[in-house]
Design an enzyme around this catalytic site. Structure first.
Site, PDB file in Angstrom:
ATOM      1  CG  ASN A  14      49.535  36.917  47.439  1.00 48.41           C
ATOM      2  OD1 ASN A  14      50.707  37.002  47.974  1.00 48.41           O
ATOM      3  ND2 ASN A  14      48.510  36.542  47.887  1.00 48.41           N
ATOM      4  CE  LYS A  29      48.472  32.937  47.182  1.00 53.78           C
ATOM      5  NZ  LYS A  29      47.257  32.282  47.164  1.00 53.78           N
ATOM      6  CG  HIS A  60      45.494  36.419  50.993  1.00 50.22           C
ATOM      7  ND1 HIS A  60      45.137  35.016  51.139  1.00 50.22           N
ATOM      8  CD2 HIS A  60      45.526  36.618  49.807  1.00 50.22           C
ATOM      9  CE1 HIS A  60      45.134  34.533  49.803  1.00 50.22           C
ATOM     10  NE2 HIS A  60      45.395  35.387  49.031  1.00 50.22           N
ATOM     11  CD  GLU A  68      46.857  31.845  50.621  1.00 45.75           C
ATOM     12  OE1 GLU A  68      47.701  32.399  50.709  1.00 45.75           O
ATOM     13  OE2 GLU A  68      46.362  31.274  49.652  1.00 45.75           O
ATOM     14  CD  GLU A  93      42.493  37.270  46.706  1.00 44.59           C
ATOM     15  OE1 GLU A  93      43.194  37.162  45.531  1.00 44.59           O
ATOM     16  OE2 GLU A  93      42.921  36.939  47.745  1.00 44.59           O
ATOM     17  N   GLY A 131      43.901  29.112  44.192  1.00 44.13           N
ATOM     18  CA  GLY A 131      45.063  28.070  43.908  1.00 44.13           C
ATOM     19  C   GLY A 131      44.429  26.749  43.530  1.00 44.13           C
ATOM     20  CB  SER A 178      42.074  30.011  39.676  1.00 40.28           C
ATOM     21  OG  SER A 178      42.522  29.148  40.677  1.00 40.28           O
TER      22      SER A 178
HETATM   23  P1  PGA Z   1      45.772  32.318  42.843  1.00 42.17           P
HETATM   24  O1  PGA Z   1      45.953  33.166  44.022  1.00 42.17           O
HETATM   25  O2  PGA Z   1      45.703  33.100  41.748  1.00 42.17           O
HETATM   26  O3  PGA Z   1      46.892  31.320  42.859  1.00 42.17           O
HETATM   27  O4  PGA Z   1      44.419  31.536  42.900  1.00 42.17           O
HETATM   28  C1  PGA Z   1      45.149  34.340  44.213  1.00 42.17           C
HETATM   29  C2  PGA Z   1      45.544  34.806  45.637  1.00 42.17           C
HETATM   30  O5  PGA Z   1      45.570  34.172  46.607  1.00 42.17           O
HETATM   31  O6  PGA Z   1      45.821  36.182  45.827  1.00 42.17           O
END
Ligand code: PGA
Length: 258
Positions: A13, A15, A99, A101, A171, A177, A217
Site C-alpha cells: 500500500n 499510500k 483503510h 486512514e 490492521e 506506521g 508495521s
Molecule cells: P505500515 O502501513 O506498514 O506503514 O504500518 C500498513 C497499512 O497502513 O496498510
C-alpha cells in the site's frame, strides 16, 4: 514451517507516495529482484495517478496491480472520484477498501464501505477490506466487538460465492506506521476470530478460502513469526513496500513459509 492451505498474499500500500515516474522506477526494481515466482501473490497499490504507468511497467510481470480506494458507481457526476470500471480498464485486480486512514480522515462509514465492497465484487475487482481497532478501543477491551462489527457491516450482501475474490486485512490502527507491531499471538487471536465470523456469515468452506492479511508495521524482521500463525495469510504493507528490497524480502519470506 507453516502449512498454510491458502496462497500467501503480500500487498504493498504505497499510500500518497510516488509520482508516476517514481512508481515505474520502484516497479522495475521490484520486478528485477522478484524473478518469476508464482508461489506468493504479490500486489502493488500505487496512487491513482501512477496506476496507468504502473500497469505498463508490469506488462509480462507476475506482480499484480491494485488501487487504494474507489467510488461505488460505474460512472456519473461524482467530481474527483474514480470508478471500479476505470480501475479494471487499467488492469487493476485488487482494491483496498475501508483503510483506517479513509475511515479516520474521510469519515468513511461501514455502510459506505459496504457499498464499495459490493461494487468492487460486481466489477470483478478483489476487495481487500480493512478492519482494526484503535489503541483506545484495545485498551477498553473492545477489539473483538469493533472488528466484528466492521466485518459484519462491511460484508452485508456478500455471499459464499465471493469467497475466492475476497480478502480481509486486520490492521490494528495503533500499529500502522508506528513501528509497533501486534505480537504474533495478539494478531492470531484476532485473525482466528475473523475467520470464525466469516464462517458464521458465509459458511466454513468459504471461510477456509478467504485470505486474512495482517497490516501494521510488518517488515522483514517481524514477518516470519506473523506469517507462521495459522490464520495469517499475508501482509498489507505500508512503509516497507516503498523500497523494492524490503518488499521483495517480504515476498521471499512468505515464499519460504509456503
Ligand atoms: P505500515 O502501513 O506498514 O506503514 O504500518 C500498513 C497499512 O497502513 O496498510
Amino acid at each position: 514451517m507453516a502449512t498454510n492451505p491458502r496462497k500467501y498474499l503480500i500487498a504493498g500500500n504505497w499510500k500518497m507516495n510516488k509520482t508516476a515516474a517514481e512508481g515505474v522506477e520502484l516497479i522495475k526494481e521490484i520486478d528485477q529482484l522478484i524473478g518469476t515466482q508464482t508461489e506468493v501473490t504479490a500486489v502493488v497499490c500505487p496512487p491513482f495517478t501512477a496506476i496507468e504507468s504502473a500497469a505498463k511497467a508490469l506488462e509480462g510481470s507476475n506482480v499484480q496491480l491494485g488501487a487504494q480506494n474507489m467510488y461505488p458507481k460505474a460512472e456519473g457526476a461524482y467530481t474527483g472520484e474514480v470508478s471500479p470500471v476505470m480501475l479494471r480498464s487499467l488492469f487493476c485486480t485488487y482494491v483496498i477498501l475501508g483503510h483506517s486512514e479513509r475511515r479516520e480522515y474521510f469519515s468513511e462509514s461501514d455502510a459506505f464501505i459496504n457499498t464499495k465492497v459490493l461494487a468492487a465484487l460486481e466489477s470483478s475487482l478483489k476487495p481487500i477490506l480493512c478492519v482494526g481497532e484503535t489503541l483506545a478501543e484495545r485498551e477498553a477491551e473492545k477489539t473483538f466487538d469493533v472488528v466484528k462489527s466492521q466485518l459484519v457491516n462491511g460484508l452485508q450482501g456478500v455471499t459464499a460465492e465471493h469467497a475466492d475474490n475476497l480478502v480481509i486485512a486486520y490492521e490494528p490502527v495503533w500499529a500502522i506506521g508506528t513501528g509497533k507491531t501486534a505480537t504474533p499471538e495478539m494478531a492470531q487471536e484476532v485473525h482466528a476470530m475473523i475467520r470464525s465470523e466469516l464462517s458464521a456469515l458465509l459458511g466454513a468452506a468459504a471461510a477456509a478460502k478467504i485470505r486474512i492479511l495482517y497490516g501494521g508495521s510488518m517488515k522483514p524482521g517481524n514477518a516470519a513469526e506473523l506469517l507462521d500463525q495459522p490464520d495469517i495469510d499475508g501482509g498489507l504493507i505500508g512503509g516497507a513496500s516503498l523500497q523494492a528490497k524490503s518488499f521483495v524480502e517480504l515476498v521471499e519470506i512468505a515464499k519460504s513459509r509456503s
